[in-house]
Design a protein around this motif. Structure first.
Motif, PDB file in Angstrom:
ATOM      1  N   GLN A 148      40.671  42.764  26.024  1.00 18.23           N
ATOM      2  CA  GLN A 148      41.658  42.897  27.085  1.00 18.23           C
ATOM      3  C   GLN A 148      41.661  44.304  27.681  1.00 18.23           C
ATOM      4  O   GLN A 148      41.773  44.470  28.890  1.00 18.23           O
ATOM      5  N   ARG A 149      41.517  45.318  26.824  1.00 19.05           N
ATOM      6  CA  ARG A 149      41.513  46.695  27.330  1.00 19.05           C
ATOM      7  C   ARG A 149      40.312  46.963  28.227  1.00 19.05           C
ATOM      8  O   ARG A 149      40.369  47.796  29.125  1.00 19.05           O
ATOM      9  N   ASN A 150      39.229  46.264  27.999  1.00 13.86           N
ATOM     10  CA  ASN A 150      37.990  46.556  28.725  1.00 13.86           C
ATOM     11  C   ASN A 150      37.633  45.523  29.780  1.00 13.86           C
ATOM     12  O   ASN A 150      36.600  45.647  30.443  1.00 13.86           O
ATOM     13  N   ALA A 151      38.487  44.517  29.952  1.00 12.42           N
ATOM     14  CA  ALA A 151      38.200  43.479  30.942  1.00 12.42           C
ATOM     15  C   ALA A 151      38.326  44.026  32.356  1.00 12.42           C
ATOM     16  O   ALA A 151      39.209  44.828  32.651  1.00 12.42           O
ATOM     17  N   LEU A 152      37.436  43.584  33.228  1.00 15.09           N
ATOM     18  CA  LEU A 152      37.491  43.968  34.638  1.00 15.09           C
ATOM     19  C   LEU A 152      38.288  42.961  35.464  1.00 15.09           C
ATOM     20  O   LEU A 152      38.840  43.304  36.496  1.00 15.09           O
ATOM     21  N   ARG A 153      38.284  41.691  35.029  1.00 10.27           N
ATOM     22  CA  ARG A 153      39.047  40.685  35.758  1.00 10.27           C
ATOM     23  C   ARG A 153      39.337  39.523  34.832  1.00 10.27           C
ATOM     24  O   ARG A 153      38.697  39.365  33.793  1.00 10.27           O
ATOM     25  N   ALA A 154      40.320  38.720  35.206  1.00 10.27           N
ATOM     26  CA  ALA A 154      40.679  37.521  34.473  1.00 10.27           C
ATOM     27  C   ALA A 154      40.551  36.328  35.412  1.00 10.27           C
ATOM     28  O   ALA A 154      40.844  36.433  36.601  1.00 10.27           O
ATOM     29  N   VAL A 214      48.145  38.239  36.788  1.00 14.02           N
ATOM     30  CA  VAL A 214      47.223  38.897  35.869  1.00 14.02           C
ATOM     31  C   VAL A 214      48.013  39.777  34.910  1.00 14.02           C
ATOM     32  O   VAL A 214      48.924  40.489  35.324  1.00 14.02           O
ATOM     33  N   PRO A 215      47.715  39.741  33.621  1.00 16.00           N
ATOM     34  CA  PRO A 215      48.440  40.592  32.661  1.00 16.00           C
ATOM     35  C   PRO A 215      48.322  42.065  33.007  1.00 16.00           C
ATOM     36  O   PRO A 215      47.443  42.488  33.757  1.00 16.00           O
ATOM     37  N   GLY A 216      49.191  42.867  32.399  1.00 19.69           N
ATOM     38  CA  GLY A 216      49.228  44.295  32.697  1.00 19.69           C
ATOM     39  C   GLY A 216      47.926  44.999  32.444  1.00 19.69           C
ATOM     40  O   GLY A 216      47.535  45.887  33.198  1.00 19.69           O
ATOM     41  N   TRP A 217      47.213  44.591  31.360  1.00 22.15           N
ATOM     42  CA  TRP A 217      45.951  45.260  31.058  1.00 22.15           C
ATOM     43  C   TRP A 217      44.936  45.050  32.167  1.00 22.15           C
ATOM     44  O   TRP A 217      44.130  45.916  32.442  1.00 22.15           O
ATOM     45  N   ALA A 218      44.957  43.894  32.826  1.00 20.68           N
ATOM     46  CA  ALA A 218      44.001  43.628  33.893  1.00 20.68           C
ATOM     47  C   ALA A 218      44.390  44.349  35.183  1.00 20.68           C
ATOM     48  O   ALA A 218      43.533  44.718  35.979  1.00 20.68           O
ATOM     49  N   LYS A 219      45.706  44.553  35.388  1.00 21.50           N
ATOM     50  CA  LYS A 219      46.134  45.270  36.584  1.00 21.50           C
ATOM     51  C   LYS A 219      45.635  46.706  36.572  1.00 21.50           C
ATOM     52  O   LYS A 219      45.421  47.299  37.625  1.00 21.50           O
ATOM     53  N   ARG A 220      45.461  47.252  35.381  1.00 23.04           N
ATOM     54  CA  ARG A 220      44.987  48.631  35.291  1.00 23.04           C
ATOM     55  C   ARG A 220      43.474  48.725  35.475  1.00 23.04           C
ATOM     56  O   ARG A 220      42.935  49.802  35.644  1.00 23.04           O
ATOM     57  N   ALA A 221      42.790  47.590  35.418  1.00 18.60           N
ATOM     58  CA  ALA A 221      41.332  47.594  35.591  1.00 18.60           C
ATOM     59  C   ALA A 221      40.995  47.673  37.073  1.00 18.60           C
ATOM     60  O   ALA A 221      41.824  47.387  37.937  1.00 18.60           O
ATOM     61  N   PRO A 222      39.742  48.077  37.408  1.00 19.57           N
ATOM     62  CA  PRO A 222      39.342  48.133  38.817  1.00 19.57           C
ATOM     63  C   PRO A 222      39.513  46.773  39.492  1.00 19.57           C
ATOM     64  O   PRO A 222      39.201  45.727  38.923  1.00 19.57           O
ATOM     65  N   ALA A 223      40.040  46.796  40.723  1.00 22.23           N
ATOM     66  CA  ALA A 223      40.285  45.550  41.449  1.00 22.23           C
ATOM     67  C   ALA A 223      38.964  44.941  41.911  1.00 22.23           C
ATOM     68  O   ALA A 223      38.080  45.632  42.393  1.00 22.23           O
ATOM     69  N   ILE A 224      38.828  43.654  41.729  1.00 21.55           N
ATOM     70  CA  ILE A 224      37.644  42.931  42.199  1.00 21.55           C
ATOM     71  C   ILE A 224      38.136  41.765  43.038  1.00 21.55           C
ATOM     72  O   ILE A 224      39.017  41.011  42.622  1.00 21.55           O
ATOM     73  N   ALA A 225      37.559  41.588  44.215  1.00 21.90           N
ATOM     74  CA  ALA A 225      38.009  40.543  45.131  1.00 21.90           C
ATOM     75  C   ALA A 225      37.888  39.174  44.475  1.00 21.90           C
ATOM     76  O   ALA A 225      36.908  38.888  43.778  1.00 21.90           O
ATOM     77  N   ALA A 226      38.888  38.321  44.718  1.00 29.80           N
ATOM     78  CA  ALA A 226      38.874  36.979  44.149  1.00 29.80           C
ATOM     79  C   ALA A 226      37.750  36.166  44.777  1.00 29.80           C
ATOM     80  O   ALA A 226      37.521  36.205  45.978  1.00 29.80           O
ATOM     81  N   ARG A 227      37.022  35.441  43.939  1.00 33.96           N
ATOM     82  CA  ARG A 227      35.963  34.565  44.430  1.00 33.96           C
ATOM     83  C   ARG A 227      35.726  33.490  43.373  1.00 33.96           C
ATOM     84  O   ARG A 227      36.069  33.664  42.220  1.00 33.96           O
ATOM     85  N   ARG A 228      35.146  32.403  43.782  1.00 32.06           N
ATOM     86  CA  ARG A 228      34.835  31.356  42.820  1.00 32.06           C
ATOM     87  C   ARG A 228      33.787  31.875  41.844  1.00 32.06           C
ATOM     88  O   ARG A 228      32.807  32.487  42.232  1.00 32.06           O
ATOM     89  N   VAL A 229      34.000  31.604  40.583  1.00 27.75           N
ATOM     90  CA  VAL A 229      33.100  32.110  39.556  1.00 27.75           C
ATOM     91  C   VAL A 229      31.854  31.226  39.509  1.00 27.75           C
ATOM     92  O   VAL A 229      31.935  30.031  39.242  1.00 27.75           O
TER      93      VAL A 229
END
Length: 277
Positions: free
Chosen positions: A238-244, A257-272
């Motif tokens: 969780q501490r090292n995740a870039l996105r969820a 998105v949980p707090g840990w993910a909000k602190r990660a660099p933002a990545i534009a939403a797209r279909r995985v």
């Protein structure tokens, strides 16, 4: 030899040991070779200059494989001549000297010099899994310190001088370089402490997609003998995740998105498209 005695290892010590670059064959093979070189120089003074520089280079070697090492190149080529070359029978005089001279001559033929750093000869390059993509000197590659395990080395890298010919005949591969095809392709180490710590390494990267940033991002670690952390616990992930994201759906809206993910660099939403991208 590495584990003997009463030596104690920290986890960092152990990580370094698993990437050890000592060439253990040199401990038993160099002394007889250097002795024969000295006898040869006394027997044939006119050829002394040709072998003295070779002997001096090997005598000064610390017996550790390094991409900047000329002695590593010379020793590996000599060992291959002794094993695979057309050297005289075992009971012939100057057998080892002849093999060394042939190693020197093969380097001259390929590089116009015998003083070639190991990293110029020994390379790794990621090619696709089809078996049809050739190694190419114009594409990105890395100087690698590993050697085939026959010389007695932990950092094992088997190489080949040849590449699969390109269909259009445009391959720029030359036989003077050797390209990694096998060896320590994956290494993992685990410290079974009250809180487990783990590290791992791939030869190139996690993704087979050449457009992914994880395609060759581990190659610099591989050639330097390093590791990346292998996160063992949920809180580490969780501490090292870039996105969820939800598998099969879109990335989670930022509001959920949980707090840990909000602190990660933002990545534009797209279909995985795939988990490793």
């Amino acid at each position: 030899r590495l584990l003997g005695g009463d030596r104690r290892f920290s986890f960092d010590d152990w990580a370094r040991t698993t990437m050890d670059r000592r060439v253990w064959l040199a401990d038993t093979a160099l002394a007889p070779l250097l002795a024969e070189l000295d006898r040869f120089a006394r027997a044939y003074p006119g050829r002394t200059l040709g072998v003295r520089a070779l002997a001096d280079t090997l005598r000064a070697w610390d017996r550790v494989s390094d991409t900047t090492s000329v002695a590593t190149t010379l020793f590996v080529h000599w060992a291959r001549e002794m094993t695979f070359g057309r050297v005289p029978p075992h009971d012939s005089a100057w057998r080892q000297v002849i093999a060394l001279e042939r190693a020197r001559d093969s380097l001259y033929a390929a590089w116009r010099a015998w003083t070639v750093p190991w990293g110029q000869v020994n390379r790794i390059q990621r090619v696709d899994a089809s078996g049809e993509q050739p190694f190419d000197t114009l594409r990105r590659s890395w100087a690698a310190p590993g050697i085939d395990g026959s010389v007695g080395i932990i950092m094992n890298l088997t190489t080949t001088p040849n590449a699969t010919p390109a269909r259009d005949g445009a391959s720029r591969t030359t036989a003077r370089r050797r390209w990694g095809v096998a060896g320590n392709s994956y290494v993992g180490i685990v410290h079974f402490a009250p809180r487990v710590e783990a590290r791992s390494l791939l030869a190139f990267g996690q993704s087979a997609d050449s457009t992914s940033r994880h395609h060759v991002d581990q190659a610099p670690l591989y050639v330097s003998g390093g590791y990346k952390p292998a996160w063992w616990y949920a809180d580490e992930v969780q501490r090292n995740a870039l996105r969820a994201y939800h598998p099969g759906g879109r990335d989670l809206p930022r509001a959920t998105v949980p707090g840990w993910a909000k602190r990660a660099p933002a990545i534009a939403a797209r279909r995985v498209a795939s988990i490793d991208r």
